[in-house]
Scaffold this motif. Structure first.
Motif, PDB file in Angstrom:
ATOM      1  N   VAL A   1      72.671   1.662  40.389  1.00 50.88           N
ATOM      2  CA  VAL A   1      71.784   2.731  40.847  1.00 50.88           C
ATOM      3  C   VAL A   1      71.766   3.830  39.795  1.00 50.88           C
ATOM      4  O   VAL A   1      72.651   3.907  38.931  1.00 50.88           O
ATOM      5  CB  VAL A   1      72.231   3.309  42.210  1.00 50.88           C
ATOM      6  CG1 VAL A   1      72.188   2.252  43.286  1.00 50.88           C
ATOM      7  CG2 VAL A   1      73.611   3.941  42.113  1.00 50.88           C
ATOM      8  N   ILE A   2      70.753   4.677  39.879  1.00 45.93           N
ATOM      9  CA  ILE A   2      70.656   5.815  38.968  1.00 45.93           C
ATOM     10  C   ILE A   2      70.519   7.092  39.778  1.00 45.93           C
ATOM     11  O   ILE A   2      69.786   7.140  40.775  1.00 45.93           O
ATOM     12  CB  ILE A   2      69.493   5.638  37.969  1.00 45.93           C
ATOM     13  CG1 ILE A   2      69.498   6.773  36.930  1.00 45.93           C
ATOM     14  CG2 ILE A   2      68.142   5.549  38.675  1.00 45.93           C
ATOM     15  CD1 ILE A   2      68.599   6.496  35.735  1.00 45.93           C
ATOM     16  N   ILE A   3      71.268   8.117  39.383  1.00 41.32           N
ATOM     17  CA  ILE A   3      71.197   9.429  40.029  1.00 41.32           C
ATOM     18  C   ILE A   3      70.348  10.324  39.140  1.00 41.32           C
ATOM     19  O   ILE A   3      70.586  10.418  37.928  1.00 41.32           O
ATOM     20  CB  ILE A   3      72.596  10.034  40.248  1.00 41.32           C
ATOM     21  CG1 ILE A   3      73.415   9.174  41.237  1.00 41.32           C
ATOM     22  CG2 ILE A   3      72.491  11.437  40.813  1.00 41.32           C
ATOM     23  CD1 ILE A   3      74.263   8.150  40.591  1.00 41.32           C
ATOM     24  N   LYS A   4      69.356  10.985  39.731  1.00 41.89           N
ATOM     25  CA  LYS A   4      68.412  11.803  38.962  1.00 41.89           C
ATOM     26  C   LYS A   4      68.321  13.204  39.531  1.00 41.89           C
ATOM     27  O   LYS A   4      68.413  13.397  40.748  1.00 41.89           O
ATOM     28  CB  LYS A   4      67.013  11.183  38.982  1.00 41.89           C
ATOM     29  CG  LYS A   4      66.893   9.839  38.296  1.00 41.89           C
ATOM     30  CD  LYS A   4      65.447   9.363  38.369  1.00 41.89           C
ATOM     31  CE  LYS A   4      65.242   8.050  37.656  1.00 41.89           C
ATOM     32  NZ  LYS A   4      63.821   7.625  37.731  1.00 41.89           N
ATOM     33  N   ALA A   5      68.086  14.170  38.650  1.00 40.03           N
ATOM     34  CA  ALA A   5      67.858  15.548  39.074  1.00 40.03           C
ATOM     35  C   ALA A   5      66.481  15.674  39.713  1.00 40.03           C
ATOM     36  O   ALA A   5      65.487  15.193  39.169  1.00 40.03           O
ATOM     37  CB  ALA A   5      67.962  16.496  37.884  1.00 40.03           C
ATOM     38  N   SER A   6      66.413  16.335  40.844  1.00 29.68           N
ATOM     39  CA  SER A   6      65.132  16.526  41.528  1.00 29.68           C
ATOM     40  C   SER A   6      64.155  17.315  40.670  1.00 29.68           C
ATOM     41  O   SER A   6      62.966  17.028  40.638  1.00 29.68           O
ATOM     42  CB  SER A   6      65.349  17.249  42.858  1.00 29.68           C
ATOM     43  OG  SER A   6      64.117  17.526  43.480  1.00 29.68           O
TER      44      SER A   6
END
Length: 447
Positions: free
Chosen positions: A155-160
């Motif tokens: 998975v990838i975590i991204k800044a909103s």
């Protein structure tokens, strides 16, 4: 039509917009910092206004000074180019309050698409395919583990509120998730003043495909085909193509039709780009850019339509000049972004250009605001020009690109020209066989 347009930008894009205005018989005003007093767009504009010292926050991002320049010169519209204030909803709102037209979408649409979480919700509602992931911001580890388990690792975590790769971390397994979530949130808060992050399925070998769209603000929307922007380093595009070597006509028509309908349903006005990851025949929405793109010339090359003319026409209330059935795709085009950078380390290389010679001939276009003797300031983006090549097909386009790169001369500073000369001779590139990770892997092997 507008009487006078103020161009709130610098460099090649300011010159690009200025040329479009001159072709339409519209008077031009450019704003500039003290560092750009000798820039080409300043020399060619009908009027120029110095709005501050070199730092962007004191000049090109200074909304008060730009509005004042509009009032002093009588400009009735502002073209923001790309970067700087081009996706600033507050700027669009302030111009509207002063009865000055922002050549772009409404502040509300900029706000919606500027928030990655809200943009994804909106895309889903409009029928645009999205990457599986969280419906909103993820606030704790337990929730993150549940979502990741549902969609599957990696998975990838991204800044909103993010972009450019900042606030973006990959978790290959559950053991990586806690650190990735914390790191992404911290980076997002530092870079954007907003530490909200969300989770998406990480696609391992996707291409980056974007669709150029236009809306008239009254319920009509069209698309101008797609661009392939998969050759990237540090999440920044360096080489763009239209049309994509990876798509067939059926896929092109399908995703283009989805995007055009979405823009129409949104009531969107002006130019926009809907960006996707593409893998195994499926498209997954990433974001929408509510402005003109750096790579817009490749779309102009294959359609024969001036997108800046179209922006100005729509913003003035004239509507779109074409219907979808009028838009035809002819040949193939490639753009190389020529940066003032070391071609391997990408370290910026400001300084004086001692010799500048651009290629010519059939199918060659160079968008640049520099010249021999021009001193590149160290304060801004390192892009100094764009080489755009068009051919009847991709093979001809690649042959023409190789020749054009050999002719291109920039002395006195380091540039990325040697990188493109390497790429144009690479078998994977020649075959169109690459993804968004290809370039970084190639550069790592070259070290």
């Amino acid at each position: 039509m507008f009487q006078k347009i103020l161009i709130a930008n610098r460099g090649e894009i300011a010159l690009r917009v200025l040329r479009a205005c001159k072709e339409l018989g519209i008077q031009t005003v450019v704003v500039h910092s003290t560092a750009d007093a000798d820039a080409m767009h300043v020399r060619l504009a009908d009027e120029s206004v110095c709005i501050g010292p070199p730092p962007s926050r004191d000049s090109y991002l200074n909304i008060h000074q730009i509005v004042a320049a509009c009032e002093i010169t009588g400009a009735d519209a502002v073209h923001p180019g790309y970067g700087f204030l081009s996706e600033n909803a507050k700027f669009a709102d302030i111009l509207a309050a002063h009865n000055i037209t922002f050549i772009g979408p409404s502040g509300d649409h900029i706000r919606i698409m500027g928030d990655k979480i809200e943009a994804k919700r909106t895309a889903k509602r409009l029928g645009i395919p999205v990457v599986p992931g969280s419906d909103g911001a993820v606030t704790d580890q337990k929730e993150a583990r549940r979502i990741a388990a549902e969609i599957g690792y990696p998975v990838i975590i991204k800044a909103s509120a993010g972009g450019g790769g900042r606030g973006m971390k990959v978790a290959l397994t559950e053991a990586d998730l806690e650190v990735a979530l914390q790191t992404a949130s911290t980076e997002a808060g530092a870079a954007f003043g907003d530490d909200a992050v969300y989770i998406e399925k990480y696609l391992e070998k996707p291409r980056h495909i974007e669709v150029q769209v236009f809306g008239d603000g009254f319920g009509r929307g069209v698309h101008f085909g797609e661009r392939d922007c998969s050759l990237q380093r540090r999440h920044q595009k360096v080489w763009e193509e239209a049309s994509s070597p990876a798509l067939n006509a059926e896929e092109r028509a399908r995703i283009g039709g989805i995007c055009a309908k979405a823009i129409a349903d949104l009531g969107y006005s002006g130019a926009g780009t809907i960006e996707f990851l593409y893998e195994n025949g499926e498209f997954y929405f990433i974001e929408m850019n509510t402005r003109l793109q750096v790579e817009h010339p490749v779309t102009e090359a294959i359609t024969g339509i001036d997108l800046v003319h179209e922006q100005i026409r729509v913003a003035s209330g004239g509507g779109l000049s074409v219907k979808q059935e009028d838009i035809k795709f002819n040949g193939h085009a490639i753009e190389c972004r020529i940066n003032a950078e070391d071609p391997r380390t990408f370290t910026p290389s400001p300084g004086t250009i001692t010799h500048f010679h651009t290629p010519g001939g059939l199918g060659i276009r160079v968008d640049s605001g520099v010249y021999s003797g021009y001193k590149i300031p160290p304060y801004y983006d390192s892009l100094i020009g764009k080489l755009i090549v068009h051919g009847r097909n991709r093979v001809e386009c690649m042959m023409r690109l190789r020749r054009a790169l050999d002719e291109f001369v920039v002395d006195g500073i380091k540039t990325t020209l040697p990188l493109f000369r390497d790429l144009v001779g690479n078998a994977d590139i020649a075959n169109g066989d690459y993804d968004i990770h290809w370039l970084e892997k190639y550069l790592a092997k070259e070290e």
